[in-house]
Design a protein around this motif. Sequence first.
Motif, PDB file in Angstrom:
ATOM      1  N   THR A  67       0.794  -1.228   0.000  1.00 31.80           N
ATOM      2  CA  THR A  67       0.000   0.000   0.000  1.00 31.80           C
ATOM      3  C   THR A  67       0.826   1.278   0.000  1.00 31.80           C
ATOM      4  OG1 THR A  67      -0.174  -0.073   2.423  1.00 31.80           O
ATOM      5  CG2 THR A  67      -1.921  -1.158   1.152  1.00 31.80           C
ATOM      6  N   HIS A  68       2.105   1.193   0.397  1.00 28.60           N
ATOM      7  CA  HIS A  68       2.976   2.368   0.424  1.00 28.60           C
ATOM      8  C   HIS A  68       4.309   2.042  -0.260  1.00 28.60           C
ATOM      9  CE1 HIS A  68       0.120   3.086   3.731  1.00 28.60           C
ATOM     10  NE2 HIS A  68       0.312   4.380   3.497  1.00 28.60           N
ATOM     11  N   PRO A  69       4.269   1.633  -1.529  1.00 27.82           N
ATOM     12  CA  PRO A  69       5.498   1.182  -2.192  1.00 27.82           C
ATOM     13  C   PRO A  69       6.574   2.263  -2.308  1.00 27.82           C
ATOM     14  CG  PRO A  69       3.722   1.439  -3.784  1.00 27.82           C
ATOM     15  CD  PRO A  69       3.098   1.564  -2.433  1.00 27.82           C
ATOM     16  N   LEU A  70       6.206   3.493  -2.635  1.00 27.62           N
ATOM     17  CA  LEU A  70       7.214   4.541  -2.795  1.00 27.62           C
ATOM     18  C   LEU A  70       7.883   4.883  -1.467  1.00 27.62           C
ATOM     19  CD1 LEU A  70       5.586   7.004  -5.355  1.00 27.62           C
ATOM     20  CD2 LEU A  70       7.362   5.296  -5.741  1.00 27.62           C
ATOM     21  N   GLU A  71       7.085   4.997  -0.414  1.00 28.81           N
ATOM     22  CA  GLU A  71       7.652   5.298   0.898  1.00 28.81           C
ATOM     23  C   GLU A  71       8.606   4.195   1.341  1.00 28.81           C
ATOM     24  OE1 GLU A  71       4.540   5.492   0.045  1.00 28.81           O
ATOM     25  OE2 GLU A  71       3.629   7.376   0.755  1.00 28.81           O
ATOM     26  N   CYS A  72       8.228   2.951   1.073  1.00 27.65           N
ATOM     27  CA  CYS A  72       9.083   1.818   1.445  1.00 27.65           C
ATOM     28  C   CYS A  72      10.382   1.809   0.637  1.00 27.65           C
ATOM     29  CB  CYS A  72       8.341   0.504   1.234  1.00 27.65           C
ATOM     30  SG  CYS A  72       7.003   0.200   2.421  1.00 27.65           S
ATOM     31  N   LYS A  73      10.273   2.074  -0.665  1.00 26.72           N
ATOM     32  CA  LYS A  73      11.453   1.989  -1.532  1.00 26.72           C
ATOM     33  C   LYS A  73      12.458   3.099  -1.256  1.00 26.72           C
ATOM     34  CE  LYS A  73       9.024  -0.554  -5.136  1.00 26.72           C
ATOM     35  NZ  LYS A  73       8.462  -0.577  -6.497  1.00 26.72           N
ATOM     36  N   LYS A  74      12.003   4.197  -0.663  1.00 24.67           N
ATOM     37  CA  LYS A  74      12.937   5.250  -0.266  1.00 24.67           C
ATOM     38  C   LYS A  74      13.839   4.788   0.873  1.00 24.67           C
ATOM     39  CE  LYS A  74       9.919   9.126  -1.565  1.00 24.67           C
ATOM     40  NZ  LYS A  74       9.070  10.231  -1.047  1.00 24.67           N
ATOM     41  N   LYS A  75      13.383   3.794   1.618  1.00 24.11           N
ATOM     42  CA  LYS A  75      14.113   3.334   2.795  1.00 24.11           C
ATOM     43  C   LYS A  75      14.958   2.090   2.538  1.00 24.11           C
ATOM     44  CE  LYS A  75      10.426   5.064   5.798  1.00 24.11           C
ATOM     45  NZ  LYS A  75       9.386   4.707   6.805  1.00 24.11           N
ATOM     46  N   LEU A  76      14.830   1.507   1.343  1.00 21.54           N
ATOM     47  CA  LEU A  76      15.551   0.266   1.072  1.00 21.54           C
ATOM     48  C   LEU A  76      16.363   0.358  -0.209  1.00 21.54           C
ATOM     49  CD1 LEU A  76      14.117  -1.563  -1.411  1.00 21.54           C
ATOM     50  CD2 LEU A  76      12.344  -1.834   0.313  1.00 21.54           C
ATOM     51  N   ALA A  77      17.261  -0.592  -0.365  1.00 19.75           N
ATOM     52  CA  ALA A  77      18.002  -0.768  -1.619  1.00 19.75           C
ATOM     53  C   ALA A  77      18.055  -2.260  -1.907  1.00 19.75           C
ATOM     54  CB  ALA A  77      19.407  -0.197  -1.520  1.00 19.75           C
ATOM     55  N   TYR A  78      17.927  -2.611  -3.180  1.00 16.68           N
ATOM     56  CA  TYR A  78      17.940  -4.019  -3.590  1.00 16.68           C
ATOM     57  C   TYR A  78      19.064  -4.239  -4.588  1.00 16.68           C
ATOM     58  CZ  TYR A  78      16.522  -8.305  -6.031  1.00 16.68           C
ATOM     59  OH  TYR A  78      16.504  -9.548  -6.603  1.00 16.68           O
ATOM     60  N   LEU A  79      19.884  -5.241  -4.318  1.00 16.07           N
ATOM     61  CA  LEU A  79      20.958  -5.622  -5.226  1.00 16.07           C
ATOM     62  C   LEU A  79      20.666  -7.026  -5.746  1.00 16.07           C
ATOM     63  CD1 LEU A  79      23.852  -4.716  -6.263  1.00 16.07           C
ATOM     64  CD2 LEU A  79      24.726  -6.291  -4.547  1.00 16.07           C
ATOM     65  N   LEU A 148      23.884   5.032  -2.394  1.00 17.80           N
ATOM     66  CA  LEU A 148      23.872   6.484  -2.599  1.00 17.80           C
ATOM     67  C   LEU A 148      22.843   7.209  -1.750  1.00 17.80           C
ATOM     68  CD1 LEU A 148      24.395   7.231  -6.407  1.00 17.80           C
ATOM     69  CD2 LEU A 148      26.013   7.515  -4.525  1.00 17.80           C
ATOM     70  N   HIS A 149      21.630   6.675  -1.645  1.00 21.60           N
ATOM     71  CA  HIS A 149      20.576   7.392  -0.919  1.00 21.60           C
ATOM     72  C   HIS A 149      20.532   7.042   0.567  1.00 21.60           C
ATOM     73  CE1 HIS A 149      18.578   3.587  -1.848  1.00 21.60           C
ATOM     74  NE2 HIS A 149      17.603   3.881  -1.004  1.00 21.60           N
ATOM     75  N   GLU A 150      21.564   6.349   1.039  1.00 23.58           N
ATOM     76  CA  GLU A 150      21.684   5.967   2.448  1.00 23.58           C
ATOM     77  C   GLU A 150      20.427   5.233   2.936  1.00 23.58           C
ATOM     78  OE1 GLU A 150      22.873   9.385   4.748  1.00 23.58           O
ATOM     79  OE2 GLU A 150      24.955   9.157   4.093  1.00 23.58           O
ATOM     80  N   PRO A 151      20.156   4.050   2.367  1.00 27.55           N
ATOM     81  CA  PRO A 151      18.985   3.272   2.783  1.00 27.55           C
ATOM     82  C   PRO A 151      19.127   2.781   4.215  1.00 27.55           C
ATOM     83  CG  PRO A 151      20.436   1.927   1.443  1.00 27.55           C
ATOM     84  CD  PRO A 151      20.989   3.310   1.394  1.00 27.55           C
ATOM     85  N   ARG A 152      18.021   2.363   4.789  1.00 29.03           N
ATOM     86  CA  ARG A 152      18.056   1.785   6.137  1.00 29.03           C
ATOM     87  C   ARG A 152      17.927   0.268   6.080  1.00 29.03           C
ATOM     88  NH1 ARG A 152      21.065   3.930   8.152  1.00 29.03           N
ATOM     89  NH2 ARG A 152      20.479   3.230  10.236  1.00 29.03           N
ATOM     90  N   LEU A 153      17.540  -0.248   4.914  1.00 26.16           N
ATOM     91  CA  LEU A 153      17.419  -1.700   4.727  1.00 26.16           C
ATOM     92  C   LEU A 153      18.088  -2.074   3.418  1.00 26.16           C
ATOM     93  CD1 LEU A 153      16.175  -4.533   5.375  1.00 26.16           C
ATOM     94  CD2 LEU A 153      14.135  -3.774   4.128  1.00 26.16           C
ATOM     95  N   ALA A 184      19.694  -2.452   8.605  1.00 31.77           N
ATOM     96  CA  ALA A 184      19.416  -3.892   8.631  1.00 31.77           C
ATOM     97  C   ALA A 184      19.715  -4.472   7.259  1.00 31.77           C
ATOM     98  CB  ALA A 184      17.963  -4.159   9.007  1.00 31.77           C
ATOM     99  N   ILE A 185      20.236  -5.698   7.241  1.00 29.85           N
ATOM    100  CA  ILE A 185      20.592  -6.364   5.986  1.00 29.85           C
ATOM    101  C   ILE A 185      19.973  -7.757   5.952  1.00 29.85           C
ATOM    102  CG2 ILE A 185      22.471  -7.306   4.584  1.00 29.85           C
ATOM    103  CD1 ILE A 185      24.279  -5.107   5.602  1.00 29.85           C
ATOM    104  N   PHE A 186      19.383  -8.066   4.803  1.00 28.28           N
ATOM    105  CA  PHE A 186      18.836  -9.399   4.536  1.00 28.28           C
ATOM    106  C   PHE A 186      19.414  -9.822   3.197  1.00 28.28           C
ATOM    107  CE2 PHE A 186      14.709 -11.891   3.484  1.00 28.28           C
ATOM    108  CZ  PHE A 186      15.189 -13.032   4.114  1.00 28.28           C
ATOM    109  N   PHE A 187      20.284 -10.845   3.203  1.00 33.86           N
ATOM    110  CA  PHE A 187      20.954 -11.222   1.960  1.00 33.86           C
ATOM    111  C   PHE A 187      21.047 -12.733   1.813  1.00 33.86           C
ATOM    112  CE2 PHE A 187      24.450 -11.735   4.838  1.00 33.86           C
ATOM    113  CZ  PHE A 187      25.401 -12.542   4.217  1.00 33.86           C
ATOM    114  N   SER A 188      20.927 -13.174   0.570  1.00 39.58           N
ATOM    115  CA  SER A 188      21.081 -14.594   0.273  1.00 39.58           C
ATOM    116  C   SER A 188      22.520 -14.876  -0.133  1.00 39.58           C
ATOM    117  CB  SER A 188      20.136 -15.008  -0.852  1.00 39.58           C
ATOM    118  OG  SER A 188      20.574 -14.479  -2.090  1.00 39.58           O
ATOM    119  N   THR A 189      22.979 -16.063   0.166  1.00 37.31           N
ATOM    120  CA  THR A 189      24.319 -16.462  -0.254  1.00 37.31           C
ATOM    121  C   THR A 189      24.444 -17.974  -0.227  1.00 37.31           C
ATOM    122  OG1 THR A 189      26.708 -16.208   0.165  1.00 37.31           O
ATOM    123  CG2 THR A 189      25.269 -16.279   2.093  1.00 37.31           C
TER     124      THR A 189
END
Length: 240
Positions: A67-79, A148-153, A184-189
């Motif tokens: 319901t709040h995709p833009l607000e969420c994406k400002k706080k995260l980064a996906y690689l 670059l945008h200093e994400p929190r997740l 916070a970091i959530f990563f697969s490996t």
Amino acid sequence: MLKIQHLTKTYGGKKAVDDLSLEIRPGQLCGFIGHNGAGKTTTLKSCCGILPFDQGEILIDGQSIRTHPLECKKKLAYLPDQPALYSYMTGIQYLDFIADIFGLSASERRQRVRRYTGLFELTEALAQPIGGYSHGMKQKLALCAAMLHEPRLLLMDEPFVGLDPQAAYRLKELMREFCAGGGAIFFSTHVLEVAEKLCDQLAILRKGRLIKAGPAAQVLGDDSLEELFLELEGGGAPDV
């Protein structure tokens, strides 16, 4: 920071992720472990809003990715495991493009581009077209862009693939620093040794279902992550 509640995602009648619930708090570094096809990438893409999901909820800092995709994406980064970059751009053009998306000022982008490209020894390649980059260089550029945008997740899918040993070491240091600062970091490996040494939290997925999760010391007990993973997968130690 990240709360997954009863996540279910189905492809053609097959559940790729089945009723997955997991929480990762600020300051936690969680390794996501599982065999190929276990549902790790599907989970990560659902968390960052790339994939719609059938059931459940995903909250980023208390807000729904639905319901709040833009607000969420400002706080995260996906690689992703294979960064999708614009080959016709130069490295600096791409970083400027990302900085524009997040509305960074000229001084902010200069300082952050200098820091992250210097960290990964990419500065001298920024004037070159991305199409001429090696896989490792593309991975480094994608990492710089993510920060670059200093994400929190940070959500990362196999971030160490393609990196040389020095870059992998610097990424591990950056990940520790990021979480020490409250991120916070959530990563697969698939690099189990790295996950065992780096993570304070572990989550093990098997055929779309979470089979074990929690603090790394509690999950592992007296076993190595490799031994535990093979035991949970039911394969035992391989013959040699």
